[in-house]
Design a protein around this motif. Structure first.
Motif, PDB file in Angstrom:
ATOM      1  N   LEU A 155       0.898  -1.173  -0.164  1.00  0.00           N
ATOM      2  CA  LEU A 155       0.039  -0.120  -0.035  1.00  0.00           C
ATOM      3  C   LEU A 155       1.034   1.254   0.048  1.00  0.00           C
ATOM      4  CD1 LEU A 155      -2.854  -1.019   2.620  1.00  0.00           C
ATOM      5  CD2 LEU A 155      -2.644  -1.478  -0.055  1.00  0.00           C
ATOM      6  N   GLY A 156       0.331   2.593  -0.124  1.00  0.00           N
ATOM      7  CA  GLY A 156       0.887   3.690  -0.238  1.00  0.00           C
ATOM      8  C   GLY A 156       0.366   4.945  -0.241  1.00  0.00           C
ATOM      9  N   ILE A 157       0.700   5.930  -0.612  1.00  0.00           N
ATOM     10  CA  ILE A 157       0.391   7.205  -0.984  1.00  0.00           C
ATOM     11  C   ILE A 157       0.122   7.418  -2.563  1.00  0.00           C
ATOM     12  CG2 ILE A 157       0.833   9.664  -0.505  1.00  0.00           C
ATOM     13  CD1 ILE A 157       0.323   8.377   1.881  1.00  0.00           C
ATOM     14  N   HIS A 158      -0.817   8.131  -2.597  1.00  0.00           N
ATOM     15  CA  HIS A 158      -1.049   8.635  -4.066  1.00  0.00           C
ATOM     16  C   HIS A 158      -1.094  10.364  -4.095  1.00  0.00           C
ATOM     17  CE1 HIS A 158      -2.867   8.473  -8.107  1.00  0.00           C
ATOM     18  NE2 HIS A 158      -3.388   9.574  -7.729  1.00  0.00           N
ATOM     19  N   ASN A 159      -0.269  10.726  -4.712  1.00  0.00           N
ATOM     20  CA  ASN A 159      -0.132  12.253  -4.514  1.00  0.00           C
ATOM     21  C   ASN A 159       0.715  12.698  -5.593  1.00  0.00           C
ATOM     22  OD1 ASN A 159       2.559  11.732  -3.886  1.00  0.00           O
ATOM     23  ND2 ASN A 159       2.226  12.546  -1.697  1.00  0.00           N
ATOM     24  N   SER A 160       1.436  13.852  -5.916  1.00  0.00           N
ATOM     25  CA  SER A 160       2.148  14.281  -6.743  1.00  0.00           C
ATOM     26  C   SER A 160       3.096  13.610  -7.205  1.00  0.00           C
ATOM     27  CB  SER A 160       2.571  15.912  -6.856  1.00  0.00           C
ATOM     28  OG  SER A 160       3.174  16.010  -5.630  1.00  0.00           O
ATOM     29  N   LYS A 161       3.663  12.712  -6.447  1.00  0.00           N
ATOM     30  CA  LYS A 161       4.941  11.973  -6.636  1.00  0.00           C
ATOM     31  C   LYS A 161       4.762  10.670  -6.457  1.00  0.00           C
ATOM     32  CE  LYS A 161       9.774  11.235  -5.166  1.00  0.00           C
ATOM     33  NZ  LYS A 161      10.890  11.649  -4.401  1.00  0.00           N
ATOM     34  N   ALA A 198      -0.338  14.652   3.465  1.00  0.00           N
ATOM     35  CA  ALA A 198       0.222  13.735   2.615  1.00  0.00           C
ATOM     36  C   ALA A 198       0.684  14.178   1.205  1.00  0.00           C
ATOM     37  CB  ALA A 198      -0.404  12.112   2.599  1.00  0.00           C
ATOM     38  N   PHE A 199       1.002  15.500   1.067  1.00  0.00           N
ATOM     39  CA  PHE A 199       1.588  16.079  -0.024  1.00  0.00           C
ATOM     40  C   PHE A 199       2.910  16.034  -0.312  1.00  0.00           C
ATOM     41  CE2 PHE A 199       3.019  19.637   2.325  1.00  0.00           C
ATOM     42  CZ  PHE A 199       2.010  19.935   3.344  1.00  0.00           C
ATOM     43  N   HIS A 200       3.135  16.214  -1.594  1.00  0.00           N
ATOM     44  CA  HIS A 200       4.893  16.320  -1.846  1.00  0.00           C
ATOM     45  C   HIS A 200       4.885  17.604  -2.582  1.00  0.00           C
ATOM     46  CE1 HIS A 200       8.707  14.458  -2.367  1.00  0.00           C
ATOM     47  NE2 HIS A 200       8.736  14.992  -3.328  1.00  0.00           N
TER      48      HIS A 200
END
Length: 354
Positions: free
Chosen positions: A213-219, A270-272
């Motif tokens: 699993l993970g993060i979905h953002n700009s990176k 959780a942004f990048h």
């Protein structure tokens, strides 16, 4: 029969005090012998139910991947300064765990699932919503938390305080130490990957992009089956965190990764590039059921390294990437084997019974 004989028979028909005390003592011994067995049987039943909960979550992950060709992820903001906190991976799989009616009531546009900065347009839907199967029966912690509604949310009709569910299962997004390496070795840096490009220090711990699993953002983007090159049966997708964290001084705290604002449904900002905190996921840095180390990144629901713990004696339950469930003991080789189990592409092979 004479009266004296009747009196003798009457006196001999009951228990003496000594006999009564002996019977009570025997009963006490039997209870003392049987109680641990009864408690053990109850815990075995609770552990089986916990295993079934995690099996259902594993099936949900696979059904989600079948539908969308990726695994679910925490949805982060696309840019720094965006006040809206997105939906957690648990929200994404609601239709796959027979909660479509709840999912269909949610809005995902211009809403803050944490009710901290922007308006939470889902407060009424999530207030007191309880999803079965997301809490371990051995858990003795509260399954709800109070959320303080900010001004924009109260303007939508929310009370000052509303409730959200806190769950006992956490998504795994990578490992802290590079498995198979020791201090001084190349690539030993905490959280390091082979190219080093996917590590982000968030201020709340090291963000890895190396789990199921993970993060979905700009990176970061959702994981696919094809990216789990270590094998789905060797890689942890979900771990159990269903017990208080014990401190060396005996104090206890609830550090479950869903115990922060918004409970199970909030992903955090959780942004990048500045990633910020996130919730309902972990990058383990300390062993299963470890005592509090004194490091703040282990302690809170919004920090990344709060890891795994349970009230099951000797370990915790885990859902693997193939959907199977394993009980992993807290005596597992932590530095190499357990670290490798949390990474999808570390290429470290292990062979150990749990």
């Amino acid at each position: 029969m004479c009266s004296s004989t009747k009196r003798r028979l009457s006196r001999s028909s009951g228990f003496t005090l000594v006999e009564l005390l002996v019977v009570i003592a025997i009963i006490g011994v039997l209870v003392g012998l049987l109680l641990p067995a009864v408690q053990g049987a109850r815990e075995a039943a609770r552990r089986m139910q916990c295993s079934n909960n995690m099996k259902q979550l594993g099936l949900a992950l696979h059904n989600y991947h079948s539908a969308f060709k990726v695994f679910p992820a925490n949805v982060g903001a696309k840019a720094s300064g965006n006040p809206n906190r997105g939906a957690s991976w648990l929200v994404q799989i609601l239709p796959q765990i027979e909660q479509s009616s709840l999912y269909d009531k949610l809005t995902f546009v211009d809403t803050d699932f944490s009710t901290q900065d922007g308006a939470n347009r889902n407060w009424e839907v999530l207030d007191d919503a309880i999803v079965p199967g997301l809490n371990c029966p051995s858990n003795d912690l509260p399954n709800f938390r109070e959320n303080t509604a900010n001004g924009p949310t109260q303007a939508l009709g929310a009370p000052e305080v509303y409730m959200t569910q806190v769950v006992d299962y956490v998504g795994v997004i990578g490992y802290y130490f590079t498995p198979g390496k020791r201090s001084g070795d190349a690539g030993y840096t905490p959280g390091a990957r082979s190219d080093g490009s996917r590590n982000v220090w968030t201020g709340y711990g090291w963000m890895q992009d190396a789990g199921v699993l993970g993060i979905h953002n700009s990176k970061f983007r959702n994981t696919r089956f094809a990216s789990i090159i270590d094998g789905t049966s060797n890689t942890i997708a979900i771990g159990e965190h269903s017990a208080e964290m014990v401190h060396a001084d005996g104090n206890r705290t609830d550090s479950r990764p869903s115990s922060h604002a918004g409970g199970a449904w909030n992903a955090g900002p959780a942004f990048h590039g500045w990633l910020g905190w996130t919730a309902n996921i972990t990058v383990p840095r300390w062993p299963i059921n470890s005592i509090y180390s004194g490091n703040y990144t282990q302690r809170y629901g919004y920090t990344l390294h709060n890891g795994f713990r349970s009230n099951h004696p000797g370990g915790a339950m885990f859902t693997m990437g193939d959907g199977s469930v394993q009980f992993i003991t807290d005596s597992v080789d932590f530095d190499d084997v357990f670290m490798a189990m949390n990474g999808r592409n570390d290429r470290y092979s292990y062979n150990q019974e749990f």
